[in-house]
Design a protein around this motif. Structure first.
Motif, mmCIF file in Angstrom:
data_model
loop_
_atom_site.group_PDB
_atom_site.id
_atom_site.type_symbol
_atom_site.label_atom_id
_atom_site.label_comp_id
_atom_site.label_asym_id
_atom_site.label_seq_id
_atom_site.Cartn_x
_atom_site.Cartn_y
_atom_site.Cartn_z
ATOM 1 N N CYS A 53 0.852 -1.193 0.000
ATOM 2 C CA CYS A 53 0.000 0.000 0.000
ATOM 3 C C CYS A 53 0.887 1.243 0.000
ATOM 4 N N GLY A 54 0.566 2.221 -0.822
ATOM 5 C CA GLY A 54 1.369 3.433 -0.878
ATOM 6 C C GLY A 54 0.886 4.471 0.120
ATOM 7 N N LYS A 55 1.501 5.645 0.079
ATOM 8 C CA LYS A 55 1.098 6.738 0.978
ATOM 9 C C LYS A 55 -0.007 7.542 0.318
ATOM 10 N N TYR A 56 -1.045 7.803 1.064
ATOM 11 C CA TYR A 56 -2.156 8.597 0.570
ATOM 12 C C TYR A 56 -2.496 9.671 1.583
ATOM 13 N N GLN A 57 -2.949 10.813 1.079
ATOM 14 C CA GLN A 57 -3.448 11.836 1.973
ATOM 15 C C GLN A 57 -4.846 11.426 2.423
ATOM 16 N N PHE A 58 -5.188 11.754 3.643
ATOM 17 C CA PHE A 58 -6.446 11.303 4.229
ATOM 18 C C PHE A 58 -7.667 11.849 3.489
ATOM 19 N N GLU A 59 -7.735 13.158 3.321
ATOM 20 C CA GLU A 59 -8.948 13.797 2.797
ATOM 21 C C GLU A 59 -9.404 13.246 1.441
ATOM 22 N N PRO A 60 -8.513 13.134 0.439
ATOM 23 C CA PRO A 60 -8.991 12.590 -0.846
ATOM 24 C C PRO A 60 -9.482 11.142 -0.735
ATOM 25 N N LYS A 61 -8.814 10.351 0.060
ATOM 26 C CA LYS A 61 -9.220 8.950 0.224
ATOM 27 C C LYS A 61 -10.531 8.844 1.011
ATOM 28 N N TRP A 62 -10.716 9.727 1.988
ATOM 29 C CA TRP A 62 -11.978 9.748 2.732
ATOM 30 C C TRP A 62 -13.126 10.062 1.777
ATOM 31 N N ASN A 63 -12.933 11.059 0.923
ATOM 32 C CA ASN A 63 -13.970 11.432 -0.045
ATOM 33 C C ASN A 63 -14.268 10.279 -1.006
ATOM 34 N N GLU A 64 -13.228 9.549 -1.424
ATOM 35 C CA GLU A 64 -13.436 8.385 -2.286
ATOM 36 C C GLU A 64 -14.262 7.324 -1.564
ATOM 37 N N LEU A 65 -13.942 7.090 -0.288
ATOM 38 C CA LEU A 65 -14.670 6.110 0.513
ATOM 39 C C LEU A 65 -16.146 6.494 0.601
ATOM 40 N N ILE A 66 -16.418 7.748 0.899
ATOM 41 C CA ILE A 66 -17.807 8.218 1.012
ATOM 42 C C ILE A 66 -18.540 8.013 -0.312
ATOM 43 N N LYS A 67 -17.892 8.353 -1.438
ATOM 44 C CA LYS A 67 -18.532 8.169 -2.754
ATOM 45 C C LYS A 67 -18.833 6.695 -3.015
ATOM 46 N N GLU A 68 -17.881 5.814 -2.659
ATOM 47 C CA GLU A 68 -18.102 4.374 -2.845
ATOM 48 C C GLU A 68 -19.273 3.878 -2.002
ATOM 49 N N LEU A 69 -19.336 4.332 -0.757
ATOM 50 C CA LEU A 69 -20.432 3.919 0.120
ATOM 51 C C LEU A 69 -21.772 4.451 -0.388
ATOM 52 N N GLN A 70 -21.768 5.659 -0.939
ATOM 53 C CA GLN A 70 -22.998 6.208 -1.511
ATOM 54 C C GLN A 70 -23.411 5.420 -2.752
ATOM 55 N N ALA A 71 -22.418 5.017 -3.549
ATOM 56 C CA ALA A 71 -22.720 4.234 -4.756
ATOM 57 C C ALA A 71 -23.307 2.869 -4.400
ATOM 58 N N LEU A 72 -22.939 2.343 -3.247
ATOM 59 C CA LEU A 72 -23.465 1.054 -2.791
ATOM 60 C C LEU A 72 -24.753 1.210 -1.982
ATOM 61 N N ASN A 73 -25.245 2.444 -1.905
ATOM 62 C CA ASN A 73 -26.455 2.769 -1.144
ATOM 63 C C ASN A 73 -26.325 2.481 0.345
ATOM 64 N N VAL A 74 -25.105 2.508 0.854
ATOM 65 C CA VAL A 74 -24.885 2.393 2.294
ATOM 66 C C VAL A 74 -25.042 3.776 2.912
ATOM 67 N N LEU A 75 -24.671 4.808 2.170
ATOM 68 C CA LEU A 75 -24.869 6.204 2.571
ATOM 69 C C LEU A 75 -25.718 6.893 1.527
ATOM 70 N N THR A 76 -26.510 7.864 1.955
ATOM 71 C CA THR A 76 -27.259 8.667 0.997
ATOM 72 C C THR A 76 -26.457 9.923 0.696
ATOM 73 N N GLU A 77 -26.814 10.581 -0.366
ATOM 74 C CA GLU A 77 -26.126 11.820 -0.768
ATOM 75 C C GLU A 77 -26.125 12.811 0.382
ATOM 76 N N GLY A 78 -24.972 13.376 0.678
ATOM 77 C CA GLY A 78 -24.859 14.360 1.753
ATOM 78 C C GLY A 78 -24.445 13.754 3.087
ATOM 79 N N GLU A 79 -24.602 12.445 3.273
ATOM 80 C CA GLU A 79 -24.165 11.800 4.517
ATOM 81 C C GLU A 79 -22.668 11.529 4.449
ATOM 82 N N ASP A 80 -22.019 11.597 5.597
ATOM 83 C CA ASP A 80 -20.604 11.207 5.632
ATOM 84 C C ASP A 80 -20.292 10.316 6.834
ATOM 85 N N THR A 81 -21.342 9.680 7.375
ATOM 86 C CA THR A 81 -21.150 8.699 8.445
ATOM 87 C C THR A 81 -21.979 7.468 8.130
ATOM 88 N N VAL A 82 -21.584 6.342 8.712
ATOM 89 C CA VAL A 82 -22.274 5.076 8.484
ATOM 90 C C VAL A 82 -22.900 4.629 9.791
#
Length: 170
Positions: A53-82
């Motif tokens: 695993c390489g080095k990643y900055q937190f914020e961009p990866k967090w945003n990617e995670l949120i988008k993935e969770l929204q795409a899987l309908n685990v989160l709705t648009e605008g949510e950032d917690t599970v």
């Protein structure tokens, strides 16, 4: 844990040094891949650096995670917690993390995850307490331990060494 993985929409793999060393955790990850489940690796140990695993900055990866969770309908648009009720967590009563409570099937899975499939036939009636007794026997009565494995169970030197190394990890 296998049931949780099989029924999960998404698996979070919480990576740490102890997770990497645990045969049961490796088995859980292998099950995730074998079932073709989508997964997100999370580093949960401070200063832990996984092998691949390489080095990643937190914020961009967090945003990617949120988008993935929204795409899987685990989160709705605008949510950032599970909601934790939607996340499959290990059962705290599961024997897979505590060798003392391993069932006979857990011992079999432990042998397989340590590439000791050939030993399964010899340990068909051994549970976690029996494994821990073998570990104590290795230290308290090493001659008896090695004679039992080599003469009674007819394990090869390689099998004995691999079994002993795996026992030490328990």
């Amino acid at each position: 844990m296998a049931h949780a993985v099989e029924n999960a929409a998404l698996v979070l793999i919480c990576m740490s040094e102890s997770y990497k060393r645990s045969p049961n955790c490796r088995l859980e990850a292998e099950n995730t891949f074998r079932c073709g489940k989508q997964y997100i690796p999370l580093i949960v140990q401070k200063h832990y650096k996984p092998d691949s695993c390489g080095k990643y900055q937190f914020e961009p990866k967090w945003n990617e995670l949120i988008k993935e969770l929204q795409a899987l309908n685990v989160l709705t648009e605008g949510e950032d917690t599970v909601d934790s009720s939607e996340v499959a967590m290990p059962d705290s009563t599961s024997s897979s993390t505590n060798p003392k409570t391993f069932t006979i099937d857990d011992v079999k899975q432990w042998l397989i995850s340590n590439k000791l499939e050939n030993c399964c036939q010899h340990f068909g009636d051994v549970n976690g307490k029996g494994l821990l007794q073998m570990k104590r026997m290795r230290h308290d009565a090493p001659e008896f331990y090695f004679k039992t494995l080599s003469r009674k169970l007819k394990l090869s030197l390689g099998e004995i060494l691999n079994f002993s190394a795996a026992l030490e990890e328990l």
